[in-house]
Write a protein that holds these residues in place. Structure first.
Motif, PDB file in Angstrom:
ATOM      1  N   GLY A  40       0.754  -1.223   0.011  1.00  0.00           N
ATOM      2  CA  GLY A  40       0.051   0.055   0.030  1.00  0.00           C
ATOM      3  C   GLY A  40       0.825   1.345   0.053  1.00  0.00           C
ATOM      4  O   GLY A  40       1.855   1.298   0.444  1.00  0.00           O
ATOM      5  N   ASP A  41       0.521   2.200  -0.565  1.00  0.00           N
ATOM      6  CA  ASP A  41       1.290   3.525  -0.886  1.00  0.00           C
ATOM      7  C   ASP A  41       0.180   4.479  -0.268  1.00  0.00           C
ATOM      8  O   ASP A  41      -1.030   4.560  -0.725  1.00  0.00           O
ATOM      9  CB  ASP A  41       1.697   3.723  -2.148  1.00  0.00           C
ATOM     10  CG  ASP A  41       2.757   2.759  -2.634  1.00  0.00           C
ATOM     11  OD1 ASP A  41       3.547   2.513  -1.590  1.00  0.00           O
ATOM     12  OD2 ASP A  41       2.837   2.092  -3.678  1.00  0.00           O
ATOM     13  N   SER A  42       0.706   5.610   0.419  1.00  0.00           N
ATOM     14  CA  SER A  42      -0.090   6.555   0.745  1.00  0.00           C
ATOM     15  C   SER A  42       0.838   8.015   1.024  1.00  0.00           C
ATOM     16  O   SER A  42       1.740   7.889   1.591  1.00  0.00           O
ATOM     17  CB  SER A  42      -0.601   6.491   2.091  1.00  0.00           C
ATOM     18  OG  SER A  42      -1.505   7.535   2.631  1.00  0.00           O
ATOM     19  N   ALA A  43       0.418   9.036   0.489  1.00  0.00           N
ATOM     20  CA  ALA A  43       1.166  10.299   0.873  1.00  0.00           C
ATOM     21  C   ALA A  43       0.651  11.096   1.633  1.00  0.00           C
ATOM     22  O   ALA A  43       0.914  12.280   1.988  1.00  0.00           O
ATOM     23  CB  ALA A  43       1.251  11.070  -0.736  1.00  0.00           C
TER      24      ALA A  43
ATOM     25  N   PRO B   8      -0.279  12.006   5.564  1.00  0.00           N
ATOM     26  CA  PRO B   8       0.274  11.706   6.780  1.00  0.00           C
ATOM     27  C   PRO B   8      -1.010  11.096   7.768  1.00  0.00           C
ATOM     28  O   PRO B   8      -0.575  10.723   8.807  1.00  0.00           O
ATOM     29  CB  PRO B   8       0.834  13.062   7.571  1.00  0.00           C
ATOM     30  CG  PRO B   8       0.180  13.902   6.612  1.00  0.00           C
ATOM     31  CD  PRO B   8      -0.241  13.488   5.104  1.00  0.00           C
ATOM     32  N   ASN B   9      -2.243  11.287   7.266  1.00  0.00           N
ATOM     33  CA  ASN B   9      -3.127  11.039   8.594  1.00  0.00           C
ATOM     34  C   ASN B   9      -3.744   9.622   7.869  1.00  0.00           C
ATOM     35  O   ASN B   9      -4.863   9.184   8.582  1.00  0.00           O
ATOM     36  CB  ASN B   9      -4.475  12.078   8.351  1.00  0.00           C
ATOM     37  CG  ASN B   9      -3.826  13.412   9.103  1.00  0.00           C
ATOM     38  OD1 ASN B   9      -3.134  13.147   9.819  1.00  0.00           O
ATOM     39  ND2 ASN B   9      -3.935  14.364   8.304  1.00  0.00           N
ATOM     40  N   GLU B  10      -3.255   9.145   6.862  1.00  0.00           N
ATOM     41  CA  GLU B  10      -3.798   7.850   6.316  1.00  0.00           C
ATOM     42  C   GLU B  10      -2.669   6.674   6.256  1.00  0.00           C
ATOM     43  O   GLU B  10      -1.882   7.089   5.887  1.00  0.00           O
ATOM     44  CB  GLU B  10      -4.536   8.177   4.888  1.00  0.00           C
ATOM     45  CG  GLU B  10      -5.786   8.864   5.267  1.00  0.00           C
ATOM     46  CD  GLU B  10      -6.569   8.754   3.900  1.00  0.00           C
ATOM     47  OE1 GLU B  10      -6.081   8.308   2.889  1.00  0.00           O
ATOM     48  OE2 GLU B  10      -7.500   9.530   3.757  1.00  0.00           O
ATOM     49  N   GLY B  11      -3.006   5.514   6.627  1.00  0.00           N
ATOM     50  CA  GLY B  11      -1.971   4.440   6.591  1.00  0.00           C
ATOM     51  C   GLY B  11      -2.045   4.077   4.999  1.00  0.00           C
ATOM     52  O   GLY B  11      -3.107   3.847   4.418  1.00  0.00           O
ATOM     53  N   ALA B  12      -0.811   3.648   4.801  1.00  0.00           N
ATOM     54  CA  ALA B  12      -0.572   3.001   3.460  1.00  0.00           C
ATOM     55  C   ALA B  12      -1.426   1.515   3.424  1.00  0.00           C
ATOM     56  O   ALA B  12      -2.168   1.207   2.460  1.00  0.00           O
ATOM     57  CB  ALA B  12       0.820   2.767   3.092  1.00  0.00           C
ATOM     58  N   VAL B  13      -1.550   0.873   4.446  1.00  0.00           N
ATOM     59  CA  VAL B  13      -2.109  -0.354   4.601  1.00  0.00           C
ATOM     60  C   VAL B  13      -2.886  -0.180   5.881  1.00  0.00           C
ATOM     61  O   VAL B  13      -2.403   0.113   7.128  1.00  0.00           O
ATOM     62  CB  VAL B  13      -1.206  -1.687   4.554  1.00  0.00           C
ATOM     63  CG1 VAL B  13      -2.260  -2.828   4.986  1.00  0.00           C
ATOM     64  CG2 VAL B  13      -0.410  -1.741   3.360  1.00  0.00           C
ATOM     65  N   GLN B  14      -4.092  -0.456   6.058  1.00  0.00           N
ATOM     66  CA  GLN B  14      -5.112  -0.339   7.053  1.00  0.00           C
ATOM     67  C   GLN B  14      -5.802  -1.625   7.508  1.00  0.00           C
ATOM     68  O   GLN B  14      -6.593  -2.060   6.271  1.00  0.00           O
ATOM     69  CB  GLN B  14      -5.974   0.704   7.126  1.00  0.00           C
ATOM     70  CG  GLN B  14      -6.839   1.039   8.343  1.00  0.00           C
ATOM     71  CD  GLN B  14      -7.620   2.389   8.149  1.00  0.00           C
ATOM     72  OE1 GLN B  14      -8.018   2.709   7.309  1.00  0.00           O
ATOM     73  NE2 GLN B  14      -7.798   2.842   9.378  1.00  0.00           N
ATOM     74  N   GLY B  15      -6.070  -2.245   8.601  1.00  0.00           N
ATOM     75  CA  GLY B  15      -6.711  -3.265   8.942  1.00  0.00           C
ATOM     76  C   GLY B  15      -7.853  -2.768  10.214  1.00  0.00           C
ATOM     77  O   GLY B  15      -7.276  -2.286  11.132  1.00  0.00           O
ATOM     78  N   VAL B  16      -8.907  -3.064   9.818  1.00  0.00           N
ATOM     79  CA  VAL B  16     -10.060  -2.735  10.835  1.00  0.00           C
ATOM     80  C   VAL B  16     -10.916  -3.872  11.398  1.00  0.00           C
ATOM     81  O   VAL B  16     -11.213  -4.784  10.548  1.00  0.00           O
ATOM     82  CB  VAL B  16     -10.761  -1.821  10.152  1.00  0.00           C
ATOM     83  CG1 VAL B  16     -12.006  -1.293  11.525  1.00  0.00           C
ATOM     84  CG2 VAL B  16     -10.099  -0.518   9.978  1.00  0.00           C
ATOM     85  N   SER B  17     -11.155  -3.750  12.564  1.00  0.00           N
ATOM     86  CA  SER B  17     -11.856  -4.999  13.136  1.00  0.00           C
ATOM     87  C   SER B  17     -13.079  -4.491  13.887  1.00  0.00           C
ATOM     88  O   SER B  17     -12.562  -3.829  14.794  1.00  0.00           O
ATOM     89  CB  SER B  17     -11.105  -6.021  14.018  1.00  0.00           C
ATOM     90  OG  SER B  17     -12.065  -6.956  14.532  1.00  0.00           O
ATOM     91  N   THR B  18     -14.126  -4.960  13.869  1.00  0.00           N
ATOM     92  CA  THR B  18     -15.409  -4.464  14.534  1.00  0.00           C
ATOM     93  C   THR B  18     -15.867  -5.305  15.489  1.00  0.00           C
ATOM     94  O   THR B  18     -17.018  -5.167  16.291  1.00  0.00           O
ATOM     95  CB  THR B  18     -16.508  -3.735  13.693  1.00  0.00           C
ATOM     96  OG1 THR B  18     -16.857  -5.187  12.918  1.00  0.00           O
ATOM     97  CG2 THR B  18     -16.109  -2.931  12.786  1.00  0.00           C
ATOM     98  N   ALA B  19     -15.211  -6.427  15.770  1.00  0.00           N
ATOM     99  CA  ALA B  19     -15.615  -7.722  16.526  1.00  0.00           C
ATOM    100  C   ALA B  19     -15.371  -7.212  18.070  1.00  0.00           C
ATOM    101  O   ALA B  19     -14.591  -6.213  18.542  1.00  0.00           O
ATOM    102  CB  ALA B  19     -14.856  -8.774  16.285  1.00  0.00           C
ATOM    103  N   ASN B  20     -16.337  -7.735  18.917  1.00  0.00           N
ATOM    104  CA  ASN B  20     -16.378  -7.191  20.395  1.00  0.00           C
ATOM    105  C   ASN B  20     -15.481  -7.737  21.306  1.00  0.00           C
ATOM    106  O   ASN B  20     -15.112  -7.578  22.298  1.00  0.00           O
ATOM    107  CB  ASN B  20     -17.951  -7.199  21.175  1.00  0.00           C
ATOM    108  CG  ASN B  20     -18.661  -6.145  20.082  1.00  0.00           C
ATOM    109  OD1 ASN B  20     -18.240  -5.216  19.932  1.00  0.00           O
ATOM    110  ND2 ASN B  20     -19.830  -6.779  19.960  1.00  0.00           N
TER     111      ASN B  20
END
Length: 208
Positions: A6-9, A11-23
């Motif tokens: 992943g590439d991102s320019a 600074p407030n966003e990751g080049a690779v992001q993982g999100v989990s909504t499990a409790n």
């Protein structure tokens, strides 16, 4: 080539992001490796790996054989801890043969340095020192041995003075006895003289 990149320019966003909504403490990103590192973080000007948590530990390291967390640095602190309202660094060991915190210095400098405007160190328990202990430039061990020698000398002097006091008390007792005897002897002489004077006076009265 990486399987995922992943590439991102921004600074407030990751080049690779993982999100989990499990409790149930699920993982946003999971890395696993058979022989290498499961996750590697690298940065040129900021943190190589950054962790943030609202209510739990931000970063946790766990190992069955090696160290849970290892910090290595060339020109700064290997492991740095800071807290606004609690301990900066805490070590806990559940082994009777190992310390909760161990400090070593292979270059000959101080293994542990503590500084505070008040007490630099507080020990809630016994303290064991196997080598020299220096306080304000004085060798405490040598000072204690010198003090012990002075105490022994004072004990000898006190014993000598006690013997002299005992002798003086004996002399005083003897003098008191002599004074008492002399007073008794003088009282007998006085009584005899008084009786003789009375007889002379009686004779004079009869003659006259």
């Amino acid at each position: 080539m990486p399987v995922i990149r992943g590439d991102s320019a921004n600074p407030n966003e990751g080049a690779v992001q993982g999100v989990s909504t499990a409790n149930d403490q699920a993982m946003g990103v999971y890395g696993e490796a058979a022989h290498g590192s499961g996750v590697i973080g690298r940065s040129t000007a900021w943190y190589g790996v950054y962790g943030h948590s609202v209510s739990q530990h931000a970063v946790v390291g766990e190992s069955d054989q090696g160290s849970g967390v290892v910090g290595l640095a060339r020109k700064w602190i290997g492991v740095y801890g800071e807290s606004a309202e609690y301990e900066g660094v805490r070590g806990l060991s559940k082994s009777a043969d190992h310390g909760g915190v161990v400090a070593l210095n292979e270059a000959g400098g101080a293994a542990l340095y503590a500084k505070s405007a008040n007490d630099a160190g507080v020990f809630d328990g016994n303290v064991v020192v196997t080598r020299r202990l220096t306080a304000d430039g004085l060798d405490v061990g040598v000072s204690l041995r010198d003090l012990a020698g002075q105490v022994d000398a004072l004990r000898g002097e006190v014993s000598r003075l006690r013997d002299e006091v005992a002798v003086l008390r004996k002399i005083r007792t003897d003098l008191d006895s002599q004074i008492t005897k002399q007073r008794e002897d003088h009282k007998v002489d006085f009584d005899n003289n008084l009786d003789l004077a009375r007889r002379v006076k009686t004779l004079e009265e009869k003659v006259l």
